[in-house]
Design an enzyme around this catalytic site. Structure first.
Site, short mmCIF file in Angstrom:
data_model
loop_
_atom_site.label_atom_id
_atom_site.label_comp_id
_atom_site.label_asym_id
_atom_site.label_seq_id
_atom_site.Cartn_x
_atom_site.Cartn_y
_atom_site.Cartn_z
N THR A 50 0.96 -1.08 0.20
CA THR A 50 0.04 -0.02 0.08
C THR A 50 1.01 1.20 -0.02
O THR A 50 1.74 1.32 0.59
CB THR A 50 -0.97 -0.08 1.12
OG1 THR A 50 -1.91 -1.10 1.03
CG2 THR A 50 -1.86 1.34 1.27
N PHE A 97 1.20 5.07 0.69
CA PHE A 97 0.67 5.95 1.78
C PHE A 97 1.32 7.44 1.32
O PHE A 97 2.39 7.63 0.88
CB PHE A 97 0.84 5.91 3.19
CG PHE A 97 0.40 4.47 3.76
CD1 PHE A 97 -0.78 4.60 4.42
CD2 PHE A 97 0.77 3.34 3.50
CE1 PHE A 97 -1.50 3.64 4.80
CE2 PHE A 97 0.38 2.19 4.09
CZ PHE A 97 -0.82 2.03 4.75
#
Ligand code: PEP
Ligand code: MN
Length: 641
Positions: free
Chosen positions: A533, A535
């Site tokens: 992921t 960010f």
């Protein structure tokens, strides 16, 4: 012995309890955890355990089974983070200490320091007192060497670590260095250990040449029992029958030590192998094995080194190794941060401002709770000391940053399995904030439940809807499970804990399981292990240190042939790599689209202003979201001279 305190204990009862224990000559340490507070009681236990359990405010008394007490995980279940200046060892970021074996002369030492700092080392090593096998070998420059180390710190900002070989050097250590090393040959020099325990500096304790792990931990216990719990263990190879390397690197020590103690462990592949060509492979393996960092010998002219030349890396080799570690780190849930020290300095400034300002702003806000992946992203990007504000929604993070009540905000923007997190893209459109940074995490999901739960008995699962999608294949194997949406992964674990129902489980990272004292029922249930992921760090005005090499844009183009192509041509003509192009419907305008574009270039730089101008001219709507340094899982920043 460990005394688990009852939740209802009053401050007065607690003080009384400690007083009683001290009057019986016990060493008393209070450890405040998320869930419970415990008191470590060290000394010969002379009475039956029921006596201690009956003391007011005590819920449970548990004997510590190991001969080492203060260093044991039983006493201190959470890993300890040891600070050397701004550098935190044992947290989410790798710490690499580098430098020559011995401080030889001023110029050479400064040259090495500049080189290792540029490649991402955050602490400097160099011996001023060298314990040599031969009395005729270079013995170190003594105080003169310590003065050079002081200059290294002043010029480069690198904290310095050096070996103390005798208690008589204690005053010099206090005066000149940031951390004290106890060398392998002195691991069982108990007077020296006691002295290291008293001087109040962090101690890097090397494993003895022929020491068992238990003997090593007992040596650490000496330092802690003097009141200094700032100890970092260092595996540096042990003596075996094998002559091909100087020592045999015992990498098994890393997971063993992690299980037995809360202290961080780093690895010294230089002394472990004694040979330059073996250093980098072992360094990479150490990080893969879970070490918190490395200590590596680097020299600009190893052939001329006065000690340990054959095992010293050239600065170029060190740089290459760091690039490898940068890529490996996220795989094992860590990060190598090239802007570590500059960022730490900046955050310190923000913190100090915060404490004096009339309307103090927190340095950073995130949506989630401790144990969530976004919290982990905060720790990896900013380190463990930054006061973070936990928010209950993405919008709250945007609001806080917009009102400058938080300087930075951290949000998930994209997942490698399930794509963009559109809510945050929409918020980026709505608010006038900039992307200032990026951090990429490998996301490993686990099914987490109660100790007595079984996979077959599970009926209901809590987690974030995005996470259900990342674990789609696993969940499809259990079609009867009821899926309940939660705001974030850690919250889902705390709900399962509170409900006390063994038929319920949560999906979250292992940190959430550890934090809430829950059990991993099944590990790694995400669809692919390559689950990352991205960010982003948003800010209104704040900028972050480091090279900017990525830009994010949102734009729309007119409804005519070639209009999108015209914008892409700008990138092609300037040899700019396009790393993301995604279209999204524009709200309330059916069949019209916005393009989300990421390119590898710094468009905030004045010299690239023409790019922005050209793109603006070719688009209908144009929003520059920011230029920033790309996060790990991409290549590290190009070398900046
Ligand atoms: C050193 O770090 O230079 C050193 C002498 O290490 P060890 O004590 O591990 O041999
Ligand atoms: Mn050495």
């Amino acid at each position: 012995m460990i005394l688990v305190l009852s939740l209802s204990i009053t401050q007065e009862e607690k003080e009384k309890l400690k007083e009683t224990l001290r009057s019986e000559d016990y060493l008393v340490r209070e450890i405040i955890g998320v869930e419970e507070t415990i008191i470590g009681v060290v000394g010969k236990i002379r009475r039956d355990i029921s006596y201690y359990e009956a003391l007011p405010g005590v819920a449970k008394a548990i004997p510590i089974s190991k001969p080492y007490k203060l260093v044991s995980r039983e006493l201190h279940p959470a890993p300890s983070i040891i600070k050397i200046g701004d550098v935190a060892i044992g947290g989410d970021r790798l710490v690499v200490i580098a430098g020559p074996c011995g401080v030889e002369d001023r110029q050479r030492t400064l040259d090495i320091a500049r080189a290792v700092r540029r490649s991402g080392a955050v602490l400097f090593r160099g011996g001023a007192f060298k314990p040599r096998t031969s009395p005729y070998s270079f013995q170190g420059l003594g105080e003169e060497g310590l003065k050079i180390l002081q200059e290294v710190r002043e010029e480069t900002g690198l904290g310095v670590v050096t070996e103390m070989t005798a208690p008589g050097q204690a005053d010099l250590m206090v005066k000149y260095v940031d951390a004290v090393q106890i060398g392998a040959r002195n691991m069982q020099n108990f007077e020296l250990l006691k002295c290291a325990g008293r001087i109040g500096k962090p101690v890097l304790l090397k494993r003895g040449l022929s020491a068992t792990i238990e003997e090593w931990l007992m040596s650490a216990e000496y330092i802690l029992s003097e009141g200094n719990d700032q100890v970092i263990l260092c595996e540096r190879g042990i003596r075996t029958f094998e002559p091909y390397t100087r020592n045999t690197l015992d990498l098994t020590a890393v997971p063993v030590v992690k299980k037995l103690t809360h202290l961080p462990i780093i690895v010294d592949p230089s002394h472990a192998t004694g040979l330059r060509e073996k250093v980098s492979p072992m360094a990479r393996a150490a990080i893969a094995a879970g070490a918190d960092g490395l200590i590596i010998e680097v020299h600009t002219e190893p052939d001329k080194a006065l000690s340990d030349g054959p095992q010293s890396l050239y600065p170029d080799q060190f740089e290459q190794l760091m690039r490898d570690l940068y890529v490996i780190a996220p795989v094992v849930g860590k990060q190598l941060d090239y802007t570590y020290l500059d960022k730490a300095m900046m955050m310190r400034r923000l913190r100090d401002q915060g404490s004096t300002a009339e309307t103090p702003a927190v340095p950073a806000a995130y949506s989630g709770v401790p144990g969530s992946f976004t919290h982990k992203a905060c720790l990896q990007f900013f380190g463990p000391d930054v006061p973070f504000r936990a928010c209950s929604s993405f919008r709250e993070v945007f609001d806080l940053v917009d009102r400058e009540e938080a300087t930075f905000g951290i949000l998930p923007l994209e997942n490698s399995l399930t794509g963009s997190i559109h809510e945050n893209y929409d918020l980026l459109l709505e608010y006038d904030l900039k992307i200032a940074g990026e951090v990429t995490l490998r996301i490993k999901h686990n099914l987490i439940g109660h100790e007595n739960a079984t996979l077959n008995g599970i009926q209901r699962i809590y987690s974030h809807p995005q996470i259900f999608r990342q674990c789609k294949e696993f969940l499809e194997q259990h079609p009867a499970w009821d899926l309940v949406a939660c705001q974030d992964t850690a919250t889902s674990v705390s709900r399962v804990k509170e409900n006390h129902d063994p038929t319920e489980a949560a999906i979250a990272g292992d940190e959430a399981a550890r934090l809430y004292g829950m059990v991993v029922l099944k590990e790694g249930i995400e669809m692919s292990p390559r689950n990352f992921t991205r960010f982003v760090v948003i800010s209104k005005k704040g900028t972050l240190p480091g090279l900017k090499n990525k830009t994010s844009l949102i734009y729309s183009v007119s409804d005519r042939p070639g209009s999108l192509f015209e914008t892409l041509r700008v990138f092609a003509e300037h040899h700019i790599n396009l790393v993301k192009l995604e279209s999204r419907p524009i709200h309330d305008r059916p069949w019209e689209y916005l393009f989300y574009v990421d390119v590898e270039v710094d468009m905030s730089d004045e010299s690239n202003r023409h790019l922005l101008d050209q793109l603006r001219a070719k688009t209908e709507y144009f929003k520059f979201l920011g230029s920033y340094q790309k996060g790990a899982a991409a290549l590290p920043a190009a070398r900046k001279e």
